[in-house]
Scaffold this motif. Sequence first.
Motif, PDB file in Angstrom:
ATOM      1  N   PHE A  33      48.369  77.036  33.687  1.00 32.51           N
ATOM      2  CA  PHE A  33      49.257  76.392  32.731  1.00 32.51           C
ATOM      3  C   PHE A  33      50.704  76.820  32.967  1.00 32.51           C
ATOM      4  O   PHE A  33      51.616  75.997  33.019  1.00 32.51           O
ATOM      5  N   TYR A  34      50.914  78.134  33.119  1.00 33.03           N
ATOM      6  CA  TYR A  34      52.266  78.659  33.302  1.00 33.03           C
ATOM      7  C   TYR A  34      52.918  78.061  34.543  1.00 33.03           C
ATOM      8  O   TYR A  34      54.064  77.610  34.497  1.00 33.03           O
ATOM      9  N   LYS A  35      52.192  78.052  35.651  1.00 38.13           N
ATOM     10  CA  LYS A  35      52.770  77.523  36.892  1.00 38.13           C
ATOM     11  C   LYS A  35      53.099  76.040  36.765  1.00 38.13           C
ATOM     12  O   LYS A  35      54.153  75.593  37.205  1.00 38.13           O
TER      13      LYS A  35
ATOM     14  N   GLU B  96      57.026  74.352  36.599  1.00 39.85           N
ATOM     15  CA  GLU B  96      57.456  73.363  37.592  1.00 39.85           C
ATOM     16  C   GLU B  96      57.680  71.971  36.993  1.00 39.85           C
ATOM     17  O   GLU B  96      58.082  71.061  37.704  1.00 39.85           O
ATOM     18  N   SER B  97      57.434  71.825  35.700  1.00 46.18           N
ATOM     19  CA  SER B  97      57.577  70.517  35.053  1.00 46.18           C
ATOM     20  C   SER B  97      59.042  70.191  34.773  1.00 46.18           C
ATOM     21  O   SER B  97      59.855  71.086  34.572  1.00 46.18           O
ATOM     22  N   PRO B  98      59.343  68.893  34.717  1.00 51.76           N
ATOM     23  CA  PRO B  98      60.702  68.489  34.342  1.00 51.76           C
ATOM     24  C   PRO B  98      61.005  68.905  32.891  1.00 51.76           C
ATOM     25  O   PRO B  98      60.093  69.041  32.068  1.00 51.76           O
ATOM     26  N   GLU B  99      62.270  69.087  32.592  1.00 52.15           N
ATOM     27  CA  GLU B  99      62.691  69.542  31.258  1.00 52.15           C
ATOM     28  C   GLU B  99      62.159  68.630  30.143  1.00 52.15           C
ATOM     29  O   GLU B  99      61.750  69.113  29.096  1.00 52.15           O
ATOM     30  N   GLU B 100      62.171  67.346  30.365  1.00 50.96           N
ATOM     31  CA  GLU B 100      61.707  66.403  29.345  1.00 50.96           C
ATOM     32  C   GLU B 100      60.234  66.654  29.000  1.00 50.96           C
ATOM     33  O   GLU B 100      59.837  66.632  27.839  1.00 50.96           O
TER      34      GLU B 100
ATOM     35  N   LEU C  31      55.958  68.970  25.462  1.00 52.12           N
ATOM     36  CA  LEU C  31      54.838  69.884  25.295  1.00 52.12           C
ATOM     37  C   LEU C  31      55.115  70.904  24.192  1.00 52.12           C
ATOM     38  O   LEU C  31      54.240  71.201  23.377  1.00 52.12           O
ATOM     39  N   LEU C  32      56.318  71.418  24.143  1.00 49.18           N
ATOM     40  CA  LEU C  32      56.672  72.366  23.082  1.00 49.18           C
ATOM     41  C   LEU C  32      56.631  71.698  21.705  1.00 49.18           C
ATOM     42  O   LEU C  32      56.232  72.319  20.717  1.00 49.18           O
ATOM     43  N   ALA C  33      57.009  70.431  21.641  1.00 47.39           N
ATOM     44  CA  ALA C  33      56.931  69.693  20.374  1.00 47.39           C
ATOM     45  C   ALA C  33      55.476  69.536  19.930  1.00 47.39           C
ATOM     46  O   ALA C  33      55.147  69.713  18.756  1.00 47.39           O
ATOM     47  N   VAL C  34      54.593  69.230  20.876  1.00 50.78           N
ATOM     48  CA  VAL C  34      53.163  69.125  20.568  1.00 50.78           C
ATOM     49  C   VAL C  34      52.639  70.473  20.087  1.00 50.78           C
ATOM     50  O   VAL C  34      51.881  70.554  19.124  1.00 50.78           O
ATOM     51  N   TRP C  35      53.057  71.540  20.750  1.00 47.20           N
ATOM     52  CA  TRP C  35      52.628  72.887  20.357  1.00 47.20           C
ATOM     53  C   TRP C  35      53.048  73.191  18.914  1.00 47.20           C
ATOM     54  O   TRP C  35      52.263  73.734  18.143  1.00 47.20           O
ATOM     55  N   GLU C  36      54.261  72.829  18.544  1.00 53.98           N
ATOM     56  CA  GLU C  36      54.735  73.063  17.171  1.00 53.98           C
ATOM     57  C   GLU C  36      53.871  72.295  16.170  1.00 53.98           C
ATOM     58  O   GLU C  36      53.543  72.815  15.105  1.00 53.98           O
TER      59      GLU C  36
END
Length: 119
Positions: free
Chosen positions: A90-92, A96-100, A105-110
Motif C-alpha cells: 500500500f505504502y509503495k 507513487e500515486s499522483p497527488e489527485e 484516498l485520504l478523503a475516503v479514509w476520513e
Amino acid sequence: MSLGSKIKKLRDREGIQQKDFAKKIGVSNVVLSRYESDERKPDYDTLQKIADYFEVTTDYLLGREEKKYPAWGDEAEFEDWVNDPTVDKFYKEFKESPEERKKALLAVWEILKTQNNNK
C-alpha cells in the motif's frame, strides 16, 4: 549500533541504492559510503535530511534515544505494522500515486474513520 550502520540499515530497509540515496540527501556516493562505514560523520543539515527521509529522529540516529518514531507508542508494534507485506505494498503504491489520487484516498479514509466512530 553506530550512526553509519543505522543509516545503512534504514537505507536497505527502504530498498534505495546508495547512489540514489546520496543524490537525495545532496552528497556524493563516496561521502555516503564513508558515512555508512563510520569513516566520516554528516554535518547537521545532512543529518537532518537523513532523519527526515527515513522519518526518524536525529537523536535516534545519534544513539541518544532508542525510539525511532516518537509519535508511535510501541516500537515493536510499529515494526510489525511496517513489516506487514500489505502495508508495504500500500505504502509503495500510495507514494507513487499522483497527488489527485492521494487526496481522494485520504478523503475516503476520513469517511471510513467517521463511520467507524459512529458504531
